[in-house]
Design an enzyme around this catalytic site. Sequence first.
Site, PDB file in Angstrom:
ATOM      1  N   ASP A  10      26.577   6.783 -30.309  1.00  0.00           N
ATOM      2  CA  ASP A  10      27.065   5.858 -29.282  1.00  0.00           C
ATOM      3  C   ASP A  10      26.746   6.488 -27.934  1.00  0.00           C
ATOM      4  O   ASP A  10      26.426   7.673 -27.838  1.00  0.00           O
ATOM      5  CB  ASP A  10      28.580   5.653 -29.437  1.00  0.00           C
ATOM      6  CG  ASP A  10      29.120   4.722 -28.370  1.00  0.00           C
ATOM      7  OD1 ASP A  10      28.504   3.660 -28.137  1.00  0.00           O
ATOM      8  OD2 ASP A  10      30.141   5.039 -27.730  1.00  0.00           O
ATOM      9  N   SER A  11      26.908   5.689 -26.882  1.00  0.00           N
ATOM     10  CA  SER A  11      26.694   6.229 -25.544  1.00  0.00           C
ATOM     11  C   SER A  11      27.822   7.202 -25.172  1.00  0.00           C
ATOM     12  O   SER A  11      27.693   7.927 -24.196  1.00  0.00           O
ATOM     13  CB  SER A  11      26.651   5.087 -24.539  1.00  0.00           C
ATOM     14  OG  SER A  11      27.818   4.307 -24.665  1.00  0.00           O
ATOM     15  N   TYR A  42      25.701   3.145 -20.856  1.00  0.00           N
ATOM     16  CA  TYR A  42      24.401   2.517 -21.097  1.00  0.00           C
ATOM     17  C   TYR A  42      24.414   1.064 -20.587  1.00  0.00           C
ATOM     18  O   TYR A  42      23.363   0.505 -20.295  1.00  0.00           O
ATOM     19  CB  TYR A  42      24.078   2.488 -22.592  1.00  0.00           C
ATOM     20  CG  TYR A  42      23.651   3.806 -23.202  1.00  0.00           C
ATOM     21  CD1 TYR A  42      23.731   5.012 -22.498  1.00  0.00           C
ATOM     22  CD2 TYR A  42      23.149   3.853 -24.503  1.00  0.00           C
ATOM     23  CE1 TYR A  42      23.330   6.206 -23.081  1.00  0.00           C
ATOM     24  CE2 TYR A  42      22.742   5.038 -25.084  1.00  0.00           C
ATOM     25  CZ  TYR A  42      22.833   6.222 -24.377  1.00  0.00           C
ATOM     26  OH  TYR A  42      22.432   7.398 -24.959  1.00  0.00           O
ATOM     27  N   GLY A  43      25.603   0.475 -20.533  1.00  0.00           N
ATOM     28  CA  GLY A  43      25.743  -0.954 -20.205  1.00  0.00           C
ATOM     29  C   GLY A  43      24.958  -1.410 -18.985  1.00  0.00           C
ATOM     30  O   GLY A  43      24.253  -2.416 -19.035  1.00  0.00           O
ATOM     31  N   CYS A  73      26.715   1.777 -30.748  1.00  0.00           N
ATOM     32  CA  CYS A  73      26.700   1.239 -29.391  1.00  0.00           C
ATOM     33  C   CYS A  73      26.094  -0.176 -29.384  1.00  0.00           C
ATOM     34  O   CYS A  73      24.960  -0.377 -29.832  1.00  0.00           O
ATOM     35  CB  CYS A  73      25.850   2.163 -28.524  1.00  0.00           C
ATOM     36  SG  CYS A  73      25.709   1.634 -26.822  1.00  0.00           S
ATOM     37  N   ASN A  74      26.871  -1.131 -28.876  1.00  0.00           N
ATOM     38  CA  ASN A  74      26.373  -2.516 -28.826  1.00  0.00           C
ATOM     39  C   ASN A  74      25.174  -2.639 -27.901  1.00  0.00           C
ATOM     40  O   ASN A  74      24.230  -3.377 -28.177  1.00  0.00           O
ATOM     41  CB  ASN A  74      27.475  -3.454 -28.335  1.00  0.00           C
ATOM     42  CG  ASN A  74      28.514  -3.742 -29.394  1.00  0.00           C
ATOM     43  OD1 ASN A  74      28.541  -4.814 -29.968  1.00  0.00           O
ATOM     44  ND2 ASN A  74      29.367  -2.765 -29.677  1.00  0.00           N
ATOM     45  N   THR A  75      25.209  -1.913 -26.775  1.00  0.00           N
ATOM     46  CA  THR A  75      24.113  -2.006 -25.813  1.00  0.00           C
ATOM     47  C   THR A  75      22.816  -1.491 -26.445  1.00  0.00           C
ATOM     48  O   THR A  75      21.767  -2.117 -26.330  1.00  0.00           O
ATOM     49  CB  THR A  75      24.446  -1.206 -24.530  1.00  0.00           C
ATOM     50  OG1 THR A  75      25.742  -1.597 -24.075  1.00  0.00           O
ATOM     51  CG2 THR A  75      23.442  -1.460 -23.437  1.00  0.00           C
ATOM     52  N   GLU A 152      38.304   4.378 -20.893  1.00  0.00           N
ATOM     53  CA  GLU A 152      38.018   5.811 -20.734  1.00  0.00           C
ATOM     54  C   GLU A 152      39.119   6.497 -19.935  1.00  0.00           C
ATOM     55  O   GLU A 152      39.364   7.688 -20.072  1.00  0.00           O
ATOM     56  CB  GLU A 152      36.669   6.008 -20.034  1.00  0.00           C
ATOM     57  CG  GLU A 152      35.531   5.365 -20.783  1.00  0.00           C
ATOM     58  CD  GLU A 152      34.500   6.349 -21.324  1.00  0.00           C
ATOM     59  OE1 GLU A 152      34.440   7.468 -20.811  1.00  0.00           O
ATOM     60  OE2 GLU A 152      33.772   5.959 -22.256  1.00  0.00           O
ATOM     61  N   CYS A 184      31.523  -4.693 -27.828  1.00  0.00           N
ATOM     62  CA  CYS A 184      31.393  -3.398 -27.162  1.00  0.00           C
ATOM     63  C   CYS A 184      32.306  -2.426 -27.893  1.00  0.00           C
ATOM     64  O   CYS A 184      33.420  -2.796 -28.297  1.00  0.00           O
ATOM     65  CB  CYS A 184      31.797  -3.525 -25.696  1.00  0.00           C
ATOM     66  SG  CYS A 184      31.865  -1.947 -24.825  1.00  0.00           S
ATOM     67  N   THR A 185      31.810  -1.209 -28.050  1.00  0.00           N
ATOM     68  CA  THR A 185      32.571  -0.201 -28.792  1.00  0.00           C
ATOM     69  C   THR A 185      33.985   0.031 -28.259  1.00  0.00           C
ATOM     70  O   THR A 185      34.888   0.375 -29.007  1.00  0.00           O
ATOM     71  CB  THR A 185      31.834   1.150 -28.704  1.00  0.00           C
ATOM     72  OG1 THR A 185      31.483   1.366 -27.333  1.00  0.00           O
ATOM     73  CG2 THR A 185      30.623   1.183 -29.570  1.00  0.00           C
ATOM     74  N   HIS A 186      34.140  -0.129 -26.944  1.00  0.00           N
ATOM     75  CA  HIS A 186      35.430   0.210 -26.335  1.00  0.00           C
ATOM     76  C   HIS A 186      36.498  -0.874 -26.513  1.00  0.00           C
ATOM     77  O   HIS A 186      37.681  -0.594 -26.410  1.00  0.00           O
ATOM     78  CB  HIS A 186      35.259   0.446 -24.837  1.00  0.00           C
ATOM     79  CG  HIS A 186      34.564   1.727 -24.498  1.00  0.00           C
ATOM     80  ND1 HIS A 186      33.302   2.013 -24.950  1.00  0.00           N
ATOM     81  CD2 HIS A 186      34.960   2.788 -23.751  1.00  0.00           C
ATOM     82  CE1 HIS A 186      32.935   3.208 -24.486  1.00  0.00           C
ATOM     83  NE2 HIS A 186      33.926   3.690 -23.759  1.00  0.00           N
TER      84      HIS A 186
HETATM   85  N1  DGL Z   1      28.986   1.923 -26.079  1.00  0.00           N
HETATM   86  C1  DGL Z   1      28.714   0.865 -25.144  1.00  0.00           C
HETATM   87  C2  DGL Z   1      28.581  -0.455 -25.890  1.00  0.00           C
HETATM   88  O1  DGL Z   1      29.094  -0.642 -26.980  1.00  0.00           O
HETATM   89  C3  DGL Z   1      29.796   0.768 -24.073  1.00  0.00           C
HETATM   90  C4  DGL Z   1      29.775   1.878 -23.061  1.00  0.00           C
HETATM   91  C5  DGL Z   1      28.500   1.939 -22.252  1.00  0.00           C
HETATM   92  O2  DGL Z   1      28.267   1.095 -21.357  1.00  0.00           O
HETATM   93  O3  DGL Z   1      27.725   2.836 -22.517  1.00  0.00           O
HETATM   94  O4  DGL Z   1      27.944  -1.341 -25.415  1.00  0.00           O
END
Ligand code: DGL
Length: 268
Positions: A10-11, A42-43, A73-75, A152, A184-186
């Site tokens: 993940d990011s 990463y978003g 990571c979704n991005t 975060e 999104c993971t968060h």
């Molecule tokens: N892990 C990213 C996602 O799931 C979220 C955090 C980021 O922007 O890196 O898209």
Amino acid sequence: MDKRPIGIFDSGIGGLTVFKEIRKRFPFEDIIYFGDTARVPYGPKSRNTVIEYSIQNARFLIQQGAKIIVVACNTSSATALTQLQNLLPVPVLGVIEPGALSAINTSTNKRIGVIGTEGTIRSQAYSSAISKLDESCSVFSKPCPLFVPLVEEGWEDHEVTQLTIREYLTSLLQNDIDTLVLGCTHYPIIKSSIQKFVGDKISLVDSAQAVTDKLDEILPNRESKVIGKNRFYVSDNEEKFNSIASKILDLEIEKLIKVKLGEGWFIN
Ligand code: DGL
């Protein structure tokens, strides 16, 4: 029986929601997790940068022996999945398609909302995946970039988070959706606050659960007397990762190693 570990990246810390689900469902597997805490988020980054980072992350996990890569990571999943699948010598699973499928199976009125980072929403990966699987579905998307820093910061229950949820989701709710993808993971970390705001009539789809279901289909669940081991790697801020991780996972992280990724990489 393939004893090589499952690799997850993940990011940053958010992918631990995916780690948690996979750990629960695959108790005997070894898992290695890489959180790119030096280069998060990463978003908002460009497509090429996300692809470059994602390839480095996945290659690192393969170097550590991963037999399969889960792109938590979704991005990254939205932007780099095809490149990863074409380049890497092991299977690569992203969160978008499993999340899309789960949303279609959940929705009865075929009106689905998707929230995610700017990169994920801009890529239209969820809406394309949903339309490909069921073209009668209408998809309504909304980037919610502020959710990531709020999580975060550890502000899951803070009133600023409630206000931000209201600000982002009010317009989305006007589309009569009955399902909302947490793309999104968060976001699973603030799932209960989101559910409280959208009400019981809207079902939330968690891509962490969806990708674990997919993994369940393709990876035989190993039986063993030995509980699987965890290994965590980050590219920066071990202390912060440690404190948030113990909160999300409710476990002490024993093995946390800092690595620096780039052209080559090294372990500090
Ligand atoms: N892990 C990213 C996602 O799931 C979220 C955090 C980021 O922007 O890196 O898209």
